[in-house]
Design a protein around this motif. Structure first.
Motif, PDB file in Angstrom:
ATOM      1  N   GLU A  28      -3.797   4.237 -20.815  1.00  0.00           N
ATOM      2  CA  GLU A  28      -3.645   5.305 -19.828  1.00  0.00           C
ATOM      3  C   GLU A  28      -4.758   5.262 -18.789  1.00  0.00           C
ATOM      4  OE1 GLU A  28      -2.906   9.192 -21.315  1.00  0.00           O
ATOM      5  OE2 GLU A  28      -1.487   8.490 -22.825  1.00  0.00           O
ATOM      6  N   LYS A  29      -5.962   4.901 -19.206  1.00  0.00           N
ATOM      7  CA  LYS A  29      -7.081   4.802 -18.263  1.00  0.00           C
ATOM      8  C   LYS A  29      -6.837   3.670 -17.261  1.00  0.00           C
ATOM      9  CE  LYS A  29     -12.078   4.384 -18.016  1.00  0.00           C
ATOM     10  NZ  LYS A  29     -13.331   4.207 -18.733  1.00  0.00           N
ATOM     11  N   GLN A  30      -6.339   2.540 -17.731  1.00  0.00           N
ATOM     12  CA  GLN A  30      -6.031   1.433 -16.830  1.00  0.00           C
ATOM     13  C   GLN A  30      -4.907   1.807 -15.868  1.00  0.00           C
ATOM     14  OE1 GLN A  30      -5.208  -1.552 -19.793  1.00  0.00           O
ATOM     15  NE2 GLN A  30      -7.192  -2.557 -19.464  1.00  0.00           N
ATOM     16  N   GLN A  31      -3.895   2.532 -16.354  1.00  0.00           N
ATOM     17  CA  GLN A  31      -2.807   2.963 -15.485  1.00  0.00           C
ATOM     18  C   GLN A  31      -3.322   3.901 -14.401  1.00  0.00           C
ATOM     19  OE1 GLN A  31       0.121   4.668 -18.074  1.00  0.00           O
ATOM     20  NE2 GLN A  31       0.893   2.687 -18.765  1.00  0.00           N
ATOM     21  N   LEU A  32      -4.232   4.803 -14.761  1.00  0.00           N
ATOM     22  CA  LEU A  32      -4.821   5.708 -13.778  1.00  0.00           C
ATOM     23  C   LEU A  32      -5.618   4.923 -12.740  1.00  0.00           C
ATOM     24  CD1 LEU A  32      -5.383   8.605 -12.863  1.00  0.00           C
ATOM     25  CD2 LEU A  32      -7.370   8.602 -14.380  1.00  0.00           C
ATOM     26  N   ASN A  33      -6.360   3.909 -13.181  1.00  0.00           N
ATOM     27  CA  ASN A  33      -7.108   3.069 -12.242  1.00  0.00           C
ATOM     28  C   ASN A  33      -6.165   2.348 -11.292  1.00  0.00           C
ATOM     29  OD1 ASN A  33      -9.578   3.796 -13.280  1.00  0.00           O
ATOM     30  ND2 ASN A  33      -9.739   2.019 -14.629  1.00  0.00           N
ATOM     31  N   TYR A  34      -5.026   1.866 -11.783  1.00  0.00           N
ATOM     32  CA  TYR A  34      -4.047   1.192 -10.929  1.00  0.00           C
ATOM     33  C   TYR A  34      -3.511   2.146  -9.864  1.00  0.00           C
ATOM     34  CZ  TYR A  34      -3.887  -2.553 -14.435  1.00  0.00           C
ATOM     35  OH  TYR A  34      -4.207  -3.573 -15.283  1.00  0.00           O
ATOM     36  N   VAL A  35      -3.239   3.383 -10.246  1.00  0.00           N
ATOM     37  CA  VAL A  35      -2.721   4.371  -9.292  1.00  0.00           C
ATOM     38  C   VAL A  35      -3.772   4.687  -8.235  1.00  0.00           C
ATOM     39  CG1 VAL A  35      -1.972   6.773  -9.069  1.00  0.00           C
ATOM     40  CG2 VAL A  35      -1.077   5.368 -10.915  1.00  0.00           C
ATOM     41  N   ILE A  36      -5.026   4.866  -8.645  1.00  0.00           N
ATOM     42  CA  ILE A  36      -6.099   5.168  -7.700  1.00  0.00           C
ATOM     43  C   ILE A  36      -6.316   4.009  -6.738  1.00  0.00           C
ATOM     44  CG2 ILE A  36      -8.594   5.559  -7.516  1.00  0.00           C
ATOM     45  CD1 ILE A  36      -8.374   7.178 -10.136  1.00  0.00           C
ATOM     46  N   LEU A  37      -6.387   2.793  -7.257  1.00  0.00           N
ATOM     47  CA  LEU A  37      -6.581   1.631  -6.388  1.00  0.00           C
ATOM     48  C   LEU A  37      -5.393   1.424  -5.450  1.00  0.00           C
ATOM     49  CD1 LEU A  37      -8.241  -0.917  -8.828  1.00  0.00           C
ATOM     50  CD2 LEU A  37      -9.294   0.275  -6.921  1.00  0.00           C
ATOM     51  N   GLY A  38      -4.185   1.685  -5.934  1.00  0.00           N
ATOM     52  CA  GLY A  38      -3.008   1.589  -5.079  1.00  0.00           C
ATOM     53  C   GLY A  38      -3.056   2.610  -3.951  1.00  0.00           C
ATOM     54  N   GLY A  39      -3.473   3.837  -4.262  1.00  0.00           N
ATOM     55  CA  GLY A  39      -3.605   4.873  -3.232  1.00  0.00           C
ATOM     56  C   GLY A  39      -4.647   4.510  -2.190  1.00  0.00           C
ATOM     57  N   ILE A  40      -5.783   3.985  -2.637  1.00  0.00           N
ATOM     58  CA  ILE A  40      -6.824   3.555  -1.705  1.00  0.00           C
ATOM     59  C   ILE A  40      -6.303   2.422  -0.826  1.00  0.00           C
ATOM     60  CG2 ILE A  40      -9.087   2.419  -1.563  1.00  0.00           C
ATOM     61  CD1 ILE A  40      -9.875   4.024  -4.062  1.00  0.00           C
ATOM     62  N   GLY A  41      -5.565   1.500  -1.405  1.00  0.00           N
ATOM     63  CA  GLY A  41      -5.001   0.393  -0.618  1.00  0.00           C
ATOM     64  C   GLY A  41      -4.023   0.874   0.435  1.00  0.00           C
ATOM     65  N   ILE A  43      -3.978   3.840   1.841  1.00  0.00           N
ATOM     66  CA  ILE A  43      -4.751   4.532   2.877  1.00  0.00           C
ATOM     67  C   ILE A  43      -5.421   3.524   3.805  1.00  0.00           C
ATOM     68  CG2 ILE A  43      -6.793   5.977   3.246  1.00  0.00           C
ATOM     69  CD1 ILE A  43      -5.956   7.518   0.706  1.00  0.00           C
ATOM     70  N   LEU A  44      -6.007   2.466   3.262  1.00  0.00           N
ATOM     71  CA  LEU A  44      -6.669   1.463   4.099  1.00  0.00           C
ATOM     72  C   LEU A  44      -5.681   0.745   5.005  1.00  0.00           C
ATOM     73  CD1 LEU A  44      -9.259  -0.122   1.636  1.00  0.00           C
ATOM     74  CD2 LEU A  44      -9.720   1.285   3.631  1.00  0.00           C
ATOM     75  N   VAL A  45      -4.549   0.340   4.471  1.00  0.00           N
ATOM     76  CA  VAL A  45      -3.560  -0.362   5.289  1.00  0.00           C
ATOM     77  C   VAL A  45      -2.998   0.577   6.353  1.00  0.00           C
ATOM     78  CG1 VAL A  45      -1.288  -1.459   5.242  1.00  0.00           C
ATOM     79  CG2 VAL A  45      -2.996  -2.063   3.543  1.00  0.00           C
ATOM     80  N   GLY A  47      -4.554   3.106   7.684  1.00  0.00           N
ATOM     81  CA  GLY A  47      -5.614   3.257   8.686  1.00  0.00           C
ATOM     82  C   GLY A  47      -5.698   2.063   9.619  1.00  0.00           C
ATOM     83  N   LEU A  48      -5.554   0.863   9.084  1.00  0.00           N
ATOM     84  CA  LEU A  48      -5.584  -0.326   9.931  1.00  0.00           C
ATOM     85  C   LEU A  48      -4.409  -0.355  10.906  1.00  0.00           C
ATOM     86  CD1 LEU A  48      -6.651  -3.061   7.363  1.00  0.00           C
ATOM     87  CD2 LEU A  48      -7.968  -2.225   9.304  1.00  0.00           C
ATOM     88  N   ILE A  49      -3.238   0.021  10.433  1.00  0.00           N
ATOM     89  CA  ILE A  49      -2.071   0.063  11.321  1.00  0.00           C
ATOM     90  C   ILE A  49      -2.270   1.126  12.396  1.00  0.00           C
ATOM     91  CG2 ILE A  49       0.393   0.654  11.397  1.00  0.00           C
ATOM     92  CD1 ILE A  49       0.626  -0.690   8.623  1.00  0.00           C
ATOM     93  N   PHE A  50      -2.812   2.290  12.036  1.00  0.00           N
ATOM     94  CA  PHE A  50      -3.077   3.340  13.011  1.00  0.00           C
ATOM     95  C   PHE A  50      -4.063   2.862  14.080  1.00  0.00           C
ATOM     96  CE2 PHE A  50      -5.850   6.851  14.331  1.00  0.00           C
ATOM     97  CZ  PHE A  50      -4.923   7.635  14.993  1.00  0.00           C
ATOM     98  N   VAL A  51      -5.140   2.208  13.653  1.00  0.00           N
ATOM     99  CA  VAL A  51      -6.133   1.705  14.606  1.00  0.00           C
ATOM    100  C   VAL A  51      -5.503   0.636  15.506  1.00  0.00           C
ATOM    101  CG1 VAL A  51      -8.269   0.358  14.799  1.00  0.00           C
ATOM    102  CG2 VAL A  51      -8.144   2.264  13.210  1.00  0.00           C
ATOM    103  N   ALA A  52      -4.700  -0.234  14.948  1.00  0.00           N
ATOM    104  CA  ALA A  52      -4.073  -1.283  15.748  1.00  0.00           C
ATOM    105  C   ALA A  52      -3.147  -0.687  16.808  1.00  0.00           C
ATOM    106  CB  ALA A  52      -3.287  -2.234  14.848  1.00  0.00           C
TER     107      ALA A  52
END
Length: 59
Positions: A28-41, A43-45, A47-52
């Protein structure tokens, strides 16, 4: 090395096969980490599209 001899005396070299094992499902901890990292990814993508788009509309 596992060699086989084909017709005509040619040698054929096969790669060594890796050991097969069963993968454990993520905890469950690894699944939570996957969800958090996916959300951060996402947001970053986003943001990059918005800036472009905002930079491309300036000129």
């Amino acid at each position: 090395m596992p060699y086989t001899t084909e017709e005509g005396g040619r040698l054929n070299n096969f790669a060594r096969e890796p050991k097969v094992y069963r993968a454990d499902p993520p905890s469950e901890k690894q699944q939570l980490n996957y969800v958090i990292l996916g959300g951060i990814g996402v947001i970053l993508v986003g943001g990059l599209i918005f800036v472009a788009f905002s930079v491309s509309s300036l000129s």
